[in-house]
Design a protein around this motif. Structure first.
Motif, PDB file in Angstrom:
ATOM      1  N   GLU A  29       0.825  -1.210   0.000  1.00 24.05           N
ATOM      2  CA  GLU A  29       0.000   0.000   0.000  1.00 24.05           C
ATOM      3  C   GLU A  29       0.857   1.257   0.000  1.00 24.05           C
ATOM      4  OE1 GLU A  29      -3.957   0.452   2.127  1.00 24.05           O
ATOM      5  OE2 GLU A  29      -2.629   1.618   3.436  1.00 24.05           O
ATOM      6  N   THR A  76       1.528   2.256  -3.452  1.00 23.74           N
ATOM      7  CA  THR A  76       0.370   2.332  -4.334  1.00 23.74           C
ATOM      8  C   THR A  76      -0.304   3.695  -4.227  1.00 23.74           C
ATOM      9  OG1 THR A  76      -0.010  -0.042  -4.004  1.00 23.74           O
ATOM     10  CG2 THR A  76      -1.837   1.245  -4.896  1.00 23.74           C
ATOM     11  N   ARG A 121      -3.037   6.499  -3.800  1.00 29.18           N
ATOM     12  CA  ARG A 121      -4.213   6.439  -2.936  1.00 29.18           C
ATOM     13  C   ARG A 121      -5.476   5.992  -3.690  1.00 29.18           C
ATOM     14  NH1 ARG A 121      -4.198   8.268   2.132  1.00 29.18           N
ATOM     15  NH2 ARG A 121      -2.397   9.459   2.883  1.00 29.18           N
ATOM     16  N   ALA A 122      -5.575   6.377  -4.949  1.00 31.97           N
ATOM     17  CA  ALA A 122      -6.771   6.017  -5.713  1.00 31.97           C
ATOM     18  C   ALA A 122      -6.904   4.515  -5.898  1.00 31.97           C
ATOM     19  CB  ALA A 122      -6.730   6.699  -7.080  1.00 31.97           C
ATOM     20  N   ARG A 123      -5.788   3.794  -5.774  1.00 31.26           N
ATOM     21  CA  ARG A 123      -5.813   2.341  -5.970  1.00 31.26           C
ATOM     22  C   ARG A 123      -5.747   1.564  -4.664  1.00 31.26           C
ATOM     23  NH1 ARG A 123      -0.931   0.914  -9.327  1.00 31.26           N
ATOM     24  NH2 ARG A 123      -1.641  -1.165  -8.683  1.00 31.26           N
ATOM     25  N   GLN A 124      -5.693   2.261  -3.538  1.00 30.79           N
ATOM     26  CA  GLN A 124      -5.612   1.583  -2.255  1.00 30.79           C
ATOM     27  C   GLN A 124      -6.989   1.045  -1.863  1.00 30.79           C
ATOM     28  OE1 GLN A 124      -3.841   4.250   0.597  1.00 30.79           O
ATOM     29  NE2 GLN A 124      -1.917   4.406  -0.535  1.00 30.79           N
ATOM     30  N   GLY A 125      -7.107  -0.282  -1.782  1.00 29.15           N
ATOM     31  CA  GLY A 125      -8.401  -0.914  -1.535  1.00 29.15           C
ATOM     32  C   GLY A 125      -8.774  -0.964  -0.069  1.00 29.15           C
ATOM     33  N   GLY A 161      -7.006  -5.961  -0.895  1.00 32.00           N
ATOM     34  CA  GLY A 161      -6.337  -5.841  -2.180  1.00 32.00           C
ATOM     35  C   GLY A 161      -5.233  -6.858  -2.314  1.00 32.00           C
ATOM     36  N   ASP A 182       3.250  -1.872  -9.194  1.00 29.57           N
ATOM     37  CA  ASP A 182       3.720  -1.337 -10.481  1.00 29.57           C
ATOM     38  C   ASP A 182       4.893  -0.376 -10.304  1.00 29.57           C
ATOM     39  OD1 ASP A 182       1.827  -2.774 -11.954  1.00 29.57           O
ATOM     40  OD2 ASP A 182       0.311  -1.215 -11.690  1.00 29.57           O
TER      41      ASP A 182
END
Length: 379
Positions: free
Chosen positions: A55, A58, A60-64, A84, A190
């Motif tokens: 996390e 990653t 913030r928009a992709r943090q589940g 996630g 990524d």
């Protein structure tokens, strides 16, 4: 629960404490969701670091996050928990390592596992967990074979180790396994350029895990006649402390070379809380010295003229794996893991604090926690 990184809630601050609990619950629920209720006994504090590192890299928009229902470990409260790939990887790694632990207990004939029917059942559980962890990790592009191969090398290395064998020869399999897990978080986020520094941080984290386990268990292993790395290699505790401090310093440098989007919690756990773990293991009074700085004086790091290290304080004998699982379930179902002031660790037999009461730990350790959500160091 077991593991090195057991943070003080006061030093985390409210925001980081909530995020840490989110990763803890996320790991537990990832194990339950993918592998069933019983797999939750594989939840451990160090596995959370995998989820935290993923996390931290990653956006913030992709943090589940997802809303989890009431749970006994949270006093029957709901919570937003991590959800996630990081939590799933942490679950797969934790389950694979739990499978190795069960297999080791079976091989050693610990407790009830000395009985053939029980050992056979435990062996089947270990095989099932290893296969389940492999399937789960494969979906994330990670091969748990690296972890299992490292575990398989360990007995041979220990069999050949003796006085004069470098301690780092014994810790190598653990270092290799944790390096692979840490590096893979960069690929999940990524950020492949982070793989190298995180592999180095993971290697040193694994070294610390092996060292601190050896230090904490040395007296108990001697009483049981069990193999211990420090005793077998005749490594003085002062040398073990030096290696631990070097590992802390190396982790700090590796994290400084890592490209994070939100490093706060990862930094707090790996730069601030790990030194506390080292202090606990070696019995030194906690002081916020910078990692790599000389450790404060400690009678257990000073060898007497005869060369034998003094025996550290005795700890209560722990439970075997299955007895520990039963104790864990009892603690969970009665909310004691979360809500009790103190409870006896299900596996270690050591006194622990409930999660909701860890904010009081700073009063006992006399540390100079900043009590804020950010970092109070000058790094």
């Amino acid at each position: 629960m077991f593991g090195m990184v057991r943070p003080c809630a006061h030093s985390l601050g409210e925001t980081l404490k909530n995020r840490w609990m989110s990763h803890l619950c996320g790991l537990c629920l990832a194990l339950r969701g993918a592998h069933g209720q019983f797999a939750r006994v594989a939840t451990n504090y160090d596995g959370i670091v995998i989820s935290v590192l993923t996390e931290a890299q990653t956006p913030r928009a992709r943090q589940g996050r997802r809303l989890a229902g009431p749970c006994a470990l949270r006093g029957m409260r709901t919570a937003r928990v991590s959800d996630g790939e990081g939590a799933r990887l942490a679950g797969a790694v934790s389950l694979a390592l739990a499978a190795v632990k069960v297999r080791d207990h079976v091989a050693d004939g610990d407790g009830m596992l000395a009985r053939r029917p029980v050992a056979a059942a435990a062996g089947r559980v270990a095989i099932g967990w290893a296969e389940a962890a492999h399937r789960s990790a494969a979906g994330l592009g990670f091969d748990t074979g690296v972890l299992l191969a490292a575990a398989e090398r360990q007995p041979g290395i220990e069999a050949l180790a003796g006085p004069g064998t470098p301690l780092l020869t014994v810790t190598e399999p653990t270092e290799t396994a944790t390096a692979a897990a840490f590096a893979h978080t960069a690929l999940l986020a990524d950020r492949p350029h982070n793989a190298a520094p995180l592999a180095e941080a993971g290697r040193l984290f694994g070294r610390l895990a092996h060292l601190l386990d050896a230090v904490e268990d040395q007296a108990e292993d001697a009483a049981r006649g069990a193999w211990n790395p420090l005793t077998a290699t005749a490594t003085p505790r002062a040398e073990a402390r030096r290696l631990a401090d070097d590992a802390l310093h190396g982790i700090r440098l590796a994290l400084a070379d890592t490209d994070f989007t939100d490093p706060a919690l990862a930094h707090r756990l790996l730069v601030h809380e790990l030194p506390r773990s080292v202090d606990r293991a070696f019995g030194t009074a906690h002081a916020h010295q910078r990692p790599g700085a000389p450790a404060p004086g400690n009678p257990y790091t000073q060898d007497p003229p005869g060369g034998d290290a003094p025996e550290p304080p005795r700890t209560p004998l722990g439970r075997g794996f299955w007895a520990g699982c039963g104790a864990f379930l009892a603690l969970a179902c009665t909310c004691r893991l979360c809500c009790a002031d103190e409870y006896v660790g299900p596996w270690s037999g050591k006194t622990r604090q409930g999660c909701c009461h860890q904010a009081e730990c700073c009063d006992a350790c006399d540390c100079d926690c900043c009590g804020c959500d950010g970092c109070c160091c000058d790094c």
